[in-house]
Design a protein around this motif. Structure first.
Motif: not given
Lengths: 247, 246
Positions: B169, B171, B173, B176-177, B180-181, B184
């Motif tokens: 990613l 950026h 943050e 949890r992001s 999720q990435y 996915t």
């Protein structure tokens, strides 16, 4: 673990017949998440998207700007399939979304949180919540928002089948755990020359009309025991199902 | 290679992952393969909890669809779920034990049918929170040694670090992001296996082997290349086709 409030929102969502009559559900979701505004935009093919839910003028304007510019936390969440959490817009480095800042500086939006709606490479849309004050969402709120985004994804992708007699498809969130469902989606998209979202719809429609679980149908497709024809049937049996042309 | 050298190699790979732009799924898959080499186990899988607190397979020592399905069965039953919920390792569980069969009526027989005799689950922890589990299957009834259990926990910790420090990613943050990435990316990979299998008229497993060989030879990240293919932004004719059976 989702909150009782979000569980109630999901229950209302199940009862509701469509996105149009959902203003109350959306407002309730915003309240449960502790935010000032909430929008849901659905991808309508290519780079286009349509605003389906909007509880608040500032939130709607912010979403419009993002969709027009094609940049911002929302488009980024859609592209990566991962949530983008911006607890303080003023702290974002200007080069991250160069055009966004100028267009949204007049809006009463200080924090933005975007949750992708989709399944792998299938991009359905984005759930965006905004606040007029800076500060992060709690872990519980993030979890609630993710679950809501997931439920909305299921609705968007299952709505065609649901339209037949008003019930939702029999497959649950659990079926998406199975690699074989995603593999079958990829195979059907090539066989029928349709986008992945359409391919999944065809699989679900077939599972629904044949009364078999989606995982079983998927295993048959992957093992090449079953091939869907262009009407979503196997070998021309049964009645064709109406399938949206939208991506 | 001596065990010590093997272990050193793993930590060099981990260090590389911190420096280079690396592919998470590929890294975790290699880590799973290392688990099989280093520990007295026959198969390994990395499971990560999604937003519903349901365990999803991110990588396995073998991409064989049957093994993936066996790990997927553990979304609601099996030692990995117990381990995820309790945060405690569960080692040397005999799958033939009537208690195991009773506790996990779908999982235990399926694991036995795949030729596994015992299984272990090691928690993946982020500070005090458990984010997933490492599942280890054995084809022998030998209990996992203390040394192996300790090393397995170290490898589970390495997997956790890898998931959280990926910079795919632009950026990132939040943790949890990142999680999720990763989830996915895994789904995109499965969709692409299906796309390639149908284009080439081979099995999904064969399609994956050819896809991964191409990605590695050309220094493409698996997840990135998979996303390009799913979006129709990469000409798959460039990838050498596996031989057809039909």
């Amino acid at each position: 673990m989702i909150s009782d409030g979000m569980a109630e929102v999901l229950r209302l969502l199940q009862l509701d017949v469509g996105f149009d009559a959902a203003a109350e559900v959306a407002a309730r979701a915003a309240e449960t998440l502790g935010v000032d505004g909430l929008t849901v935009s659905l991808a309508t093919g290519g780079d286009r998207a349509e605003l389906m839910w909007c509880t608040d003028q500032a939130a709607g304007r912010f979403e419009d700007v993002q969709l027009t510019l094609g940049e911002g936390p929302g488009p980024e969440a859609a592209r990566t399939g991962a949530m983008v959490l911006v607890p303080d817009l003023a702290q974002v480095r200007p080069e991250r979304w160069p055009a966004l800042n100028g267009e949204t500086s007049g809006l009463d939006v200080r924090a933005v949180f975007c949750f992708p709606m989709g399944i792998g490479a299938i991009r359905v849309g984005v759930l965006t919540v905004v606040r007029r004050t800076v500060g992060p969402l709690t872990d519980g709120q993030v979890g609630d928002a993710q679950v809501l985004a997931h439920a909305l994804t299921g609705r968007a992708l299952g709505s065609v089948v649901a339209g037949l007699d008003g019930t939702v498809p029999a497959d649950s969130a659990d079926t998406l755990l199975h690699a074989v469902v995603h593999q079958a989606t990829g195979m059907v998209s090539v066989q029928l020359d349709v986008p992945l979202s359409q391919a999944l719809l065809r699989l679900r429609a077939h599972a629904y009309s044949s009364g078999r679980p989606l995982t079983d149908i998927s295993r048959d497709v992957v093992a090449r025991r079953l091939r869907l024809d262009h009407n979503g049937n196997d070998n021309g049996n049964g009645n064709p199902l109406p399938v949206s042309d939208k991506d | 290679m001596a065990r010590e050298q093997e272990i050193t190699k793993v930590f060099v790979e981990v260090a590389d992952s911190l420096i280079d732009d690396f592919d998470l799924i590929d890294f975790l898959q290699q880590l799973s393969e290392r688990c099989v080499e280093l520990l007295d186990v026959a198969a390994c899988g990395v499971l990560l909890a999604d937003e519903h607190d349901v365990l999803q397979v991110l990588a396995a020592s073998d991409e064989d669809t049957r093994l993936l399905e066996l790990f997927a069965l553990q979304h609601d039953q099996g030692p990995c779920v117990d381990c995820y919920r309790s945060g405690l390792p569960r080692t040397s569980i005999n799958l033939e034990d009537p208690n195991a069969q009773q506790a996990w009526p779908q999982f235990a027989p399926a694991a036995r049918q795949s030729g596994f005799v015992s299984t272990n689950a090691i928690p993946m922890r982020l500070r005090r929170k458990v984010i997933g589990a490492l599942g280890l299957f054995q084809t022998s009834g030998r209990p996992l040694s203390d040394a192996d259990a300790t090393l397995a926990q170290a490898l589970a910790d390495v997997a956790t670090i890898a998931i959280l420090q990926q910079r795919t990613l632009a950026h990132s943050e939040t943790e949890r992001s990142q999680l999720q990435y990763a989830l996915t990316s895994r789904i995109v990979l499965e969709q692409v296996k299906g796309i390639l299998a149908e284009r080439w008229q081979v099995t999904t497993d064969e399609a994956f082997v050819a896809f991964r060989a191409y990605a590695r030879a050309h220094h493409h990240q698996l997840s990135h290349l998979a996303r390009l293919i799913a979006d129709g932004a990469f000409d798959t004719e460039q990838i050498p086709r596996p031989p057809q059976h039909r």
